[in-house]
Design an enzyme around this catalytic site. Structure first.
Site, PDB file in Angstrom:
ATOM      1  CG  ASP A  91       8.747  -9.825  12.511  1.00  0.00           C
ATOM      2  OD1 ASP A  91       9.239  -9.670  13.742  1.00  0.00           O
ATOM      3  OD2 ASP A  91       9.758  -9.538  11.781  1.00  0.00           O
ATOM      4  N   GLY A  93       9.912 -12.948  15.290  1.00  0.00           N
ATOM      5  CA  GLY A  93      11.323 -13.022  15.249  1.00  0.00           C
ATOM      6  C   GLY A  93      11.861 -14.558  14.644  1.00  0.00           C
ATOM      7  CB  CYS A 305       7.438  13.050  -7.370  1.00  0.00           C
ATOM      8  SG  CYS A 305       7.862  11.097  -7.435  1.00  0.00           S
TER       9      CYS A 305
END
Lengths: 378, 378
Positions: A91, A93, A305
């Protein structure tokens, strides 16, 4: 090699495709786990591979401050530095700078480093340069993100700056092998979203982020804004709804034609003892789970799990929360990646509407009680 | 099925063998990672399997307080509860009670719970009962552990009590499928070790712990005390040097004829940014490693060394220490398990002396600077 995007199948306005990037292929729609500071918290990159992560997000703001783009570049770029090896997106920033209280002027943003208080400057050109030194597969342009609710006038000011910055970012680009994505702002005003999408699309990018959503508005408002933006974004380019991890929003956004998502929610919720399961959110801290030998999600095949009972997780949440977070982060990421896998398969099979309805039965109610947790809080 | 021990090969006084336990086979000499509260900190049980962990230690003291033996028993015992599935050993809780300030009388020990301050009582019979409810493969008897240095008189009082408690534990045993190990005390006085080993051996156990060592004495003193105890312990039973993880001590104790070890050191050091490597200890916090693209240990094939550079670990130690700890814990456990694998192979090949000399070149110096870190600090 230039990055490319191919649509392999459609179902209504939804699409299943393939992103071809410098570090590999990414089947879409895709969910990106968030390695804010270079690692998904408590989840080693080898585990990301086992989970089938195909695209990983990291944070320009944090990594530019620590360890710095020079260090990352010297080690061969972010994919090598993080040990992920595969395709990565950073991204810009911008979101961090806004949420952490930066000052915006026409030329860029100024903020104080969260690490040492040092004054730092980000400009559209500077961010592109940082991301090119990171060597990522997809770079996001610097944008002006507005918290919601916001006045139209404030949204419009942000749009004007974001468009101007997008032009400057496009002009500053050097590395043609790196995909550069523009970002659409406009808050939850549908007409502004349309208008801004047109402006950003006109500049021309390899793909488009839809930013500034899931920051406080309702789910219908989020989806209406997404739909409005998509109307004006080129259909042959990938579209990425930024900071969204809620299964309800993801399912409906995929239905509208979104191709990519990221969010810290799966791992952040995990560290707070919340599992994402086929039955919805499950808080594992309550003492009733101490006596349970059921897996976290009986319908899940992840390593957590397959191995540990809810009783262990509930116990660890009391006495060794980081270890519980490590177990649940694996599960929640597995859940989230499975959700996207299911959505891709349904698009290919032409059965997306049915899957979205089934997901609604589990996930729509979460919007009544837990809306804020989907906020893009990296 | 009764637990059994078979010696497959010898090299001098060293032995390579196989422990046959309720939950599986354990090749010896073996190192047990420590899952104090039910999980090796930050390392999911699925990762322990990948690392080849064959025997896992958990802590009677902590698990009896939280979540309690009833909860563990109801979930099918400790191997099921922890998700490890394989063979497990529980220590007796005696070390914790002593180190955390319990009061010893002839009948047992009284202490205050570290969780809620509640007054708790442990007796030799009560500990056997707890461990049988945990359903572990190997149960350790309650002993009186003396910190070193200690007066001979204090060591002798502890020996008398430990012997009496060992008799009571042996008499209290119900579950013949669970191995019960006696514990030899006697500090670093060789004659006391011989005397106490004879007493405990005479009672007759499935195996023997050598306790109360690596608690402050020098490495030569540790090994002399181990050698003295081994003189009087039956050669056809497994011998377990408790709380020892230092590679130097392990190599020499294996040479003397020890079959099992445990220590929190590999994972504790990991959480403090220290890697165990083929070149010795490596502190990864110093900033010079920020720029290194080398693996933590270039001679290691663990998932951490296969994926991430030292630079990432050094960076994460500054900004996300738990994630760094997760990465280094995997590596350090891999190192420690590899060490024991090498020792087993050398015994089978009759080349143990050469391997121990080679390990000395790397590990003997650590005793000059870092002796305390090998303390049994679970």
């Amino acid at each position: 090699m230039r990055p490319s995007f191919r649509i392999d199948a459609t179902d209504g306005t939804a699409r299943a495709g393939t992103l071809t990037l410098r570090h590999g292929l990414v089947p879409t729609p895709v969910f990106m786990p968030v390695a804010t500071r270079g690692m998904v918290r408590l989840v080693p990159p080898a585990t990301l591979h086992e989970l089938g992560v195909s695209l990983l997000l990291a944070n320009t703001y944090h990594l530019a401050l620590r360890p710095g783009a020079d260090v990352v570049a010297a080690l061969g770029g972010l994919s090598a530095f993080t040990g992920f090896g595969g395709p990565m997106l950073t991204d810009s920033g911008g979101f961090q700078v806004m949420s952490l209280g930066g000052t915006v002027d026409d030329d860029g943003v100024t903020f104080r480093s969260t690490y040492d208080g040092r004054r730092v400057r980000l400009t559209p050109e500077g961010v592109v340069e940082l991301e090119e030194r990171f060597g990522v597969d997809i770079a996001m342009v610097l944008d002006v993100c507005t918290m919601l609710p916001a006045e139209r006038a404030a949204l419009q000011v942000a749009m004007v700056r974001t468009t101007e910055w997008a032009r400057r970012a496009a002009a500053a680009r050097r590395d043609e092998a790196q995909a550069l994505f523009g970002i659409v702002q406009g808050g939850s005003e549908e007409d502004l979203r349309r208008e801004h999408a047109s402006q950003i699309a006109e500049i021309g990018f390899d793909g488009y982020g839809i930013g500034g959503l899931a920051v406080g508005e309702s789910a219908p408002a989020t989806l209406a804004a997404v739909a409005a933006a998509l109307e004006r974004l080129p259909a042959d380019r990938p579209r990425y709804l930024m900071g969204v991890g809620d299964p309800y929003l993801i399912a409906h956004a995929v239905e509208l034609g979104v191709d990519a998502f990221d969010c810290v929610a799966p791992t952040r919720l995990a560290r707070h003892g919340i599992a994402l399961t086929s039955q919805g959110r499950l808080a594992l801290r309550p003492s009733r789970w101490l006596g349970s030998d059921e897996p976290v999600d009986p319908r899940c095949g992840c390593s957590t799990c397959r191995t540990v009972p809810r009783g262990l997780v509930a116990h660890l949440l009391r006495v060794d929360a980081h270890s519980a977070g490590a177990l649940l982060s694996v599960h929640n990421l597995s859940f989230q990646l499975g959700l996207l896998r299911d959505l891709r398969a349904a698009i290919r099979a032409g059965t997306l509407a049915g899957l979205v309805r089934a997901l609604d039965e589990v996930w729509a109610p979460s919007w009544r009680s837990a809306r804020t947790e989907a906020a893009p809080d990296r």
